[in-house]
Design a protein around this motif. Structure first.
Motif, PDB file in Angstrom:
ATOM      1  N   LYS A 142      -6.040   8.929 -12.732  1.00  0.00           N
ATOM      2  CA  LYS A 142      -4.796   8.872 -12.488  1.00  0.00           C
ATOM      3  C   LYS A 142      -4.042   7.573 -12.416  1.00  0.00           C
ATOM      4  CE  LYS A 142      -3.547   7.657  -8.274  1.00  0.00           C
ATOM      5  NZ  LYS A 142      -2.211   6.754  -8.536  1.00  0.00           N
ATOM      6  N   GLN A 143      -3.073   7.643 -13.183  1.00  0.00           N
ATOM      7  CA  GLN A 143      -2.084   6.326 -13.416  1.00  0.00           C
ATOM      8  C   GLN A 143      -1.076   6.434 -12.331  1.00  0.00           C
ATOM      9  OE1 GLN A 143      -2.537   7.494 -17.999  1.00  0.00           O
ATOM     10  NE2 GLN A 143      -1.099   5.723 -17.772  1.00  0.00           N
ATOM     11  N   GLN A 144      -0.118   5.486 -12.463  1.00  0.00           N
ATOM     12  CA  GLN A 144       0.677   5.312 -11.295  1.00  0.00           C
ATOM     13  C   GLN A 144       1.856   6.572 -11.324  1.00  0.00           C
ATOM     14  OE1 GLN A 144       3.392   1.760 -11.253  1.00  0.00           O
ATOM     15  NE2 GLN A 144       4.540   2.348  -9.589  1.00  0.00           N
ATOM     16  N   PHE A 145       2.182   7.277 -12.355  1.00  0.00           N
ATOM     17  CA  PHE A 145       2.933   8.396 -12.407  1.00  0.00           C
ATOM     18  C   PHE A 145       2.542   9.744 -13.042  1.00  0.00           C
ATOM     19  CE2 PHE A 145       5.862   4.816 -11.835  1.00  0.00           C
ATOM     20  CZ  PHE A 145       6.448   5.216 -10.393  1.00  0.00           C
TER      21      PHE A 145
ATOM     22  N   PRO B 168       7.213   3.838  -4.217  1.00  0.00           N
ATOM     23  CA  PRO B 168       6.385   3.314  -5.513  1.00  0.00           C
ATOM     24  C   PRO B 168       5.650   4.669  -6.375  1.00  0.00           C
ATOM     25  CG  PRO B 168       5.674   1.934  -3.805  1.00  0.00           C
ATOM     26  CD  PRO B 168       6.309   3.040  -3.263  1.00  0.00           C
ATOM     27  N   THR B 169       5.677   5.548  -5.406  1.00  0.00           N
ATOM     28  CA  THR B 169       4.741   6.699  -6.130  1.00  0.00           C
ATOM     29  C   THR B 169       5.590   8.048  -6.580  1.00  0.00           C
ATOM     30  OG1 THR B 169       4.268   7.755  -3.958  1.00  0.00           O
ATOM     31  CG2 THR B 169       2.742   6.104  -4.994  1.00  0.00           C
TER      32      THR B 169
ATOM     33  N   ALA C  40      13.585   0.403  -4.606  1.00  0.00           N
ATOM     34  CA  ALA C  40      14.167   1.563  -3.552  1.00  0.00           C
ATOM     35  C   ALA C  40      13.668   1.309  -2.491  1.00  0.00           C
ATOM     36  CB  ALA C  40      13.200   2.617  -4.172  1.00  0.00           C
ATOM     37  N   LEU C  41      12.495   0.540  -2.102  1.00  0.00           N
ATOM     38  CA  LEU C  41      12.115   0.203  -0.766  1.00  0.00           C
ATOM     39  C   LEU C  41      12.962  -0.863  -0.178  1.00  0.00           C
ATOM     40  CD1 LEU C  41       9.719   0.328   1.378  1.00  0.00           C
ATOM     41  CD2 LEU C  41       8.838  -1.696   0.187  1.00  0.00           C
TER      42      LEU C  41
END
Length: 580
Positions: A252-255, A444-445, A537-538
């Motif tokens: 798994k990567q970030q996206f 972030p995900t 976005a946060l």
């Protein structure tokens, strides 16, 4: 005359030889031209075949063949029969020179993905599939709308007999998964064990390598008795483990992710994840296992490979627990993100507005849902302010430590008379803390925010930078995020306004009020340092949230709460208590 006859015979023989060579050369070159034309047509995927026919190409080192659909393009090498490249057509990788996502996105490139089988025959001769040359056959089944590529290698010790096939199957629609089968034909006998090895270097695709690496790790699903659990290796350090009863394993990567699903559960699998501190790769992941092979039986096993995005609904559609590799947080934070924030976000996404505007609208929706809690907290603060003189009277009356129990009892009677419970404010605050922290894992995900811009922000899943610093500040970083600055400023203003409305009523034994306000004013500074490198976005959500909080503060004070009415209500409660 004999000499002349010899001369004539020689001349006629030479002429016939030249004629034969000319004809042979002509037909040979013609066939070569036809083969080259066929190869070009195959490589460009302009000519397809039905399920009854197939193309056959001569062996040639470092030659590649393509399989593709609307979303995937795979480049497969005839050396080792392996996937050399995987291109995701609908996504782009971050380009540091252009400062946005504009490069072709390759999950696999330049042999960053290697897999092989190793076994030996009864004579002890070893076979490593990475050293074999494979010949391709391409088929298309129009009814099932699939393409099939068979990569075939001859048994190097089979005297022209025996084959090893790698069979790739890809759907022609928007499918990110492909079928992969291995089979042998007249290849046995083998020794008892066949070694299967798989290795992948995870390529960096995003803006912030350190942030991306923190979201890159190995996930795997195992069957424990009657339950299925999803586990993972550490994302921060090199780690290895042994797995039994594996359902699937995901790099798994970030996206994005590369997921490998065996048709039958593999036992005794060794997995190792190694971190890289620099270069184009984030991690190197190794997968090894041994498979029993009977002497008089062929090898035949199948995988499914998923090369695609971490889209929650897409992964959930496979009904294999793939969606659990999206790191929405631990415990109940995961449920808040899945069944609260994600649902609100997907609903607002249907408006087709800019994603920055969607986040602002999402903040308004969440705040409206939580408004009753906000109102209750503010009402409690207002009542505490009104009864402050009576609280001070009790503090003066019970100054000694021996009277602490009497003081506490008198305070509780006072709260009962005015009809409040101070603990309700703590419960309301505790209720909002999980919501506050769950967003740290949500934005972030979120794949749909990746690469999306808003005003000066280039990518809502990464930090926004208005100035790059020539030095690094501990905890802060080497850039200045404008959204983080705006959020910290809004939090400071809200803290100042709310602190003016409610004073700490707790006092020490001397009756003086301890000044705890510096802790409140320290919070904006802490958050400024803490989220400077987080997803923009946060910061946008928190900034909007505090602006709304300031608006609520004025609205509740001016239109919702009347201090005179509250005082009358307090007096009525006191009278009712005395009567009872």
């Amino acid at each position: 005359m004999k000499d002349k006859n010899l001369d004539y015979s020689s001349m006629i023989g030479l002429f016939l030889i030249l004629l034969i060579l000319t004809i042979f050369t002509y037909f040979n070159s013609n066939n070569n031209n036809k083969n080259k034309e066929q190869e070009k047509k195959f490589l460009k995927n302009k000519e397809f075949l039905n399920s009854k026919k197939g193309y056959f190409f001569e062996k040639e080192k470092n030659h590649f063949f393509l399989l593709e659909n609307n979303v995937l393009r795979l480049k497969i090498s005839n050396v080792g029969g392996m996937i050399n490249e995987v291109l995701l057509k609908k996504y782009k990788a971050y380009d540091a020179s252009l400062l946005h996502h504009s490069k072709n996105l390759f999950l696999i490139k330049n042999s960053s993905f290697l897999y092989k089988m190793s076994f030996s025959n009864k004579k002890g001769l070893n076979i490593d599939t990475t050293n074999l040359l494979f010949q391709p056959f391409l088929f298309e089944n129009q009814k099932k709308r699939i393409q099939i590529l068979i990569m075939r290698a001859k048994n190097p010790y089979g005297n022209g007999k025996g084959f090893l096939d790698y069979i790739y199957t890809i759907g022609k629609n928007n499918q990110y998964d492909i079928g992969f089968s291995v089979r042998t034909i007249n290849f046995y006998p083998f020794k008892k064990l066949v070694s299967i090895n798989l290795e992948q270097k995870i390529l960096s695709l995003e803006k912030d390598r350190n942030w991306e690496n923190s979201y890159t790790q190995v996930y795997y699903s195992v069957l424990n008795k009657n339950s299925v659990s999803v586990k993972h290796l550490s994302e921060k350090k090199t780690e290895e483990t042994n797995i039994s009863n594996m359902n699937w394993i995901a790099h798994k990567q970030q996206f994005f992710a590369s997921i490998f699903v065996p048709e039958k559960k593999f036992q005794n699998i060794f997995v190792r994840s190694e971190n890289f501190s620099s270069g184009n790769s984030l991690k190197n992941i190794q997968f090894k296992t041994l498979m029993n092979a009977n002497k008089n039986e062929e090898i035949h096993f199948s995988f499914r490979f998923y090369f695609g995005p971490l889209d929650f609904n897409l992964l959930k559609g496979y009904k294999n627990g793939f969606e659990n590799i999206i790191p929405f947080g631990w415990g109940f934070l995961k449920w808040i993100n899945k069944y609260f924030f994600l649902i609100i976000f997907q609903f607002l996404e249907q408006t087709s507005l800019n994603y920055g505007v969607i986040i602002i609208l999402m903040t308004f929706v969440v705040k409206l849902i939580l408004y009753p809690i906000t109102y209750k907290q503010y009402k409690l603060s207002a009542i505490m302010k009104l009864i402050r003189p009576e609280v001070e009277e009790l503090n003066n009356k019970y100054k000694n430590n021996e009277d602490a129990f009497k003081k506490q009892k008198a305070m509780m009677e006072l709260y009962k008379k005015v009809g409040i419970n101070p603990m309700s404010g703590c419960i309301s605050t505790l209720f909002q803390i999980p919501i506050f922290y769950s967003l740290f894992k949500f934005f972030p995900t979120l794949l749909n925010l990746r690469g999306k811009s808003f005003l000066w922000v280039e990518d809502l899943t990464s930090y926004d930078s208005i100035l790059e610093l020539p030095f690094f500040i501990p905890f802060y970083g080497n850039h200045i995020s404008l959204l983080t600055l705006l959020y910290a400023l809004a939090l400071l203003v809200y803290t100042k306004l709310s602190n003016n409305e409610k004073k700490d009523i707790s006092q020490n034994e001397n009756g003086t009020i301890p000044d705890m306000s510096f802790i409140l004013y320290l919070m904006p500074v802490i958050m400024l340092l803490f989220i400077n490198s987080y997803a923009s976005a946060l910061s946008l959500y928190y900034f909007t949230s505090n602006i709304i909080n300031i608006g609520f503060l004025f609205f509740i004070k001016e239109f919702m709460l009347d201090e005179k009415k509250i005082l009358i209500k307090i007096q009525e409660n006191k009278i009712n208590i005395k009567k009872t």
